[in-house]
Design a protein around this motif. Structure first.
Motif, PDB file in Angstrom:
ATOM      1  N   GLU A  83      -8.997 -10.824  45.948  1.00  0.00           N
ATOM      2  CA  GLU A  83      -7.805 -10.360  45.488  1.00  0.00           C
ATOM      3  C   GLU A  83      -6.905 -11.124  44.465  1.00  0.00           C
ATOM      4  OE1 GLU A  83      -6.622 -10.727  50.002  1.00  0.00           O
ATOM      5  OE2 GLU A  83      -7.586  -8.735  50.193  1.00  0.00           O
ATOM      6  N   GLY A  84      -7.466 -11.540  43.410  1.00  0.00           N
ATOM      7  CA  GLY A  84      -6.306 -11.702  42.568  1.00  0.00           C
ATOM      8  C   GLY A  84      -6.046 -13.020  42.523  1.00  0.00           C
ATOM      9  N   GLY A  85      -6.975 -14.546  42.903  1.00  0.00           N
ATOM     10  CA  GLY A  85      -7.474 -15.683  42.834  1.00  0.00           C
ATOM     11  C   GLY A  85      -5.253 -16.224  42.485  1.00  0.00           C
ATOM     12  N   ARG A  86      -5.214 -16.620  41.830  1.00  0.00           N
ATOM     13  CA  ARG A  86      -3.869 -16.851  41.423  1.00  0.00           C
ATOM     14  C   ARG A  86      -3.357 -16.554  39.736  1.00  0.00           C
ATOM     15  NH1 ARG A  86      -3.976 -23.899  41.736  1.00  0.00           N
ATOM     16  NH2 ARG A  86      -4.806 -23.622  44.161  1.00  0.00           N
ATOM     17  N   ILE A  87      -4.231 -15.320  39.565  1.00  0.00           N
ATOM     18  CA  ILE A  87      -4.080 -14.530  38.486  1.00  0.00           C
ATOM     19  C   ILE A  87      -3.059 -12.722  38.402  1.00  0.00           C
ATOM     20  CG2 ILE A  87      -4.982 -13.189  36.003  1.00  0.00           C
ATOM     21  CD1 ILE A  87      -7.607 -15.660  36.330  1.00  0.00           C
ATOM     22  N   VAL A  88      -3.304 -12.559  39.052  1.00  0.00           N
ATOM     23  CA  VAL A  88      -3.158 -11.467  40.009  1.00  0.00           C
ATOM     24  C   VAL A  88      -2.556 -11.559  41.323  1.00  0.00           C
ATOM     25  CG1 VAL A  88      -3.451  -8.929  40.210  1.00  0.00           C
ATOM     26  CG2 VAL A  88      -5.065 -10.022  38.677  1.00  0.00           C
TER      27      VAL A  88
END
Length: 316
Positions: free
Chosen positions: A230-235
């Protein structure tokens, strides 16, 4: 899993297969590379021996990557939200904005490919009759898209449209002040550890937001793992969840979110990026699994068969 793939290959049931990477529970459980004739945007590369470091066209899986970049830019407040009127952000076309039918267009209609404009991509991609090729040949790609004749009210139906993704790419580049490849490198690829990629451009030097990316199989799988997380810390996670919400039927049984396909295969929920020739990025949340498939059946009438066979016969 490896034995099942070998059996499928021996039976000739996965023609034109170039590479497969399967990641389950964060670990690579299958990695296969083959050889075969390959092309890059129609330009022959000859017979290629594929390996972990070989860049490969991902064609329209690029659209799904562009949606991730849109979410990053939205989180930074640099691009308009989905409900924003689309033509407000193309002030260079006041004549189109004055058209009441086009004035109803929103960013979401581009995200969901429901612009309601006449657009045909069901023709070979070496033909100028194909709307995406015609867009690439046009003196102004964005005007070409936005001035297509109105075929239906926006938002009422899905129609495959690379032009919609081109508009999203323009919003990203305008909002961030950076070329698509530069923004992608800074905000997505480098944070994922992807240091080798190509984002091909048209004759006007503009990166194709719809089909221009070349990635290695492992790096394509990394993007799938990011979606799985779910995007990690990027998205932004809220964007990923919104992006993957089914909104319109594709007409062949699947659903469409924001530049991603959503379907059920053998009882499993599958999120997918899909590209010409058999390029696939499958994300299976209930199995904690990502499958990257790269193939060379470009424009083939049954190009869907190889990646689906790999998914159904090898992975599931």
């Amino acid at each position: 899993m490896r034995d099942r793939l070998a059996e499928v290959l021996r039976a000739g049931e996965a023609g034109h297969l170039h590479a497969v990477v399967v990641v389950r529970g964060g670990e690579t459980v299958l990695e296969h590379y083959g050889s075969g004739a390959d092309f890059s945007w129609g330009e022959s590369l000859g017979v290629v021996e594929f390996g972990p470091a070989t860049l490969h066209d991902i064609r329209s899986v690029t659209k799904s990557v562009t949606a991730l970049l849109y979410g990053i830019a939205l989180g930074e407040g640099l691009v308009p939200p989905p409900d924003e009127p689309l033509l407000r952000h193309f002030p260079q076309y006041p004549d189109l904005a004055a058209d009441s039918g086009r004035a109803r267009l929103t960013v979401e209609h581009a995200l969901t490919m429901s612009l309601g404009l006449q657009w045909r991509e069901d023709l070979p991609y070496n033909s100028p009759a194909n709307a995406e090729i015609a867009m690439e040949l046009a003196p102004d790609r964005y005007r070409y898209v936005l001035e297509r004749p109105i075929a239906a009210p926006p938002g009422t139906g899905w129609n495959y449209c690379g032009g919609a993704t081109a508009l999203l790419g323009k919003l990203i580049t305008d909002g961030t002040g950076r070329a698509l490849a530069q923004y992608g490198r800074e905000k997505l690829f480098e944070p994922l550890g992807i240091d080798d990629f190509t984002w091909m451009t048209g004759a006007d030097g503009v990166a194709s937001a719809a089909s221009g990316l070349r990635l290695t199989p492992r790096d394509l799988a990394r993007i799938g793992s990011l979606v799985l997380a779910e995007g990690g810390r990027i998205v932004p996670g809220d964007w990923v969840r919104t992006m993957l919400r089914p909104r319109l039927s594709t007409g062949w049984g699947g659903q469409y979110g924001y530049q991603w396909y959503l379907e059920s295969v053998a009882g499993h929920h599958v999120v997918a990026g899909m590209g010409n020739g058999g390029q696939r990025l499958y994300v299976l949340p209930d199995l904690d699994t990502v499958v990257a498939v790269l193939a060379g059946d470009y424009d083939g009438p049954e190009q869907w068969r190889t990646p689906l066979t790999v998914l159904e016969r090898v992975v599931l």
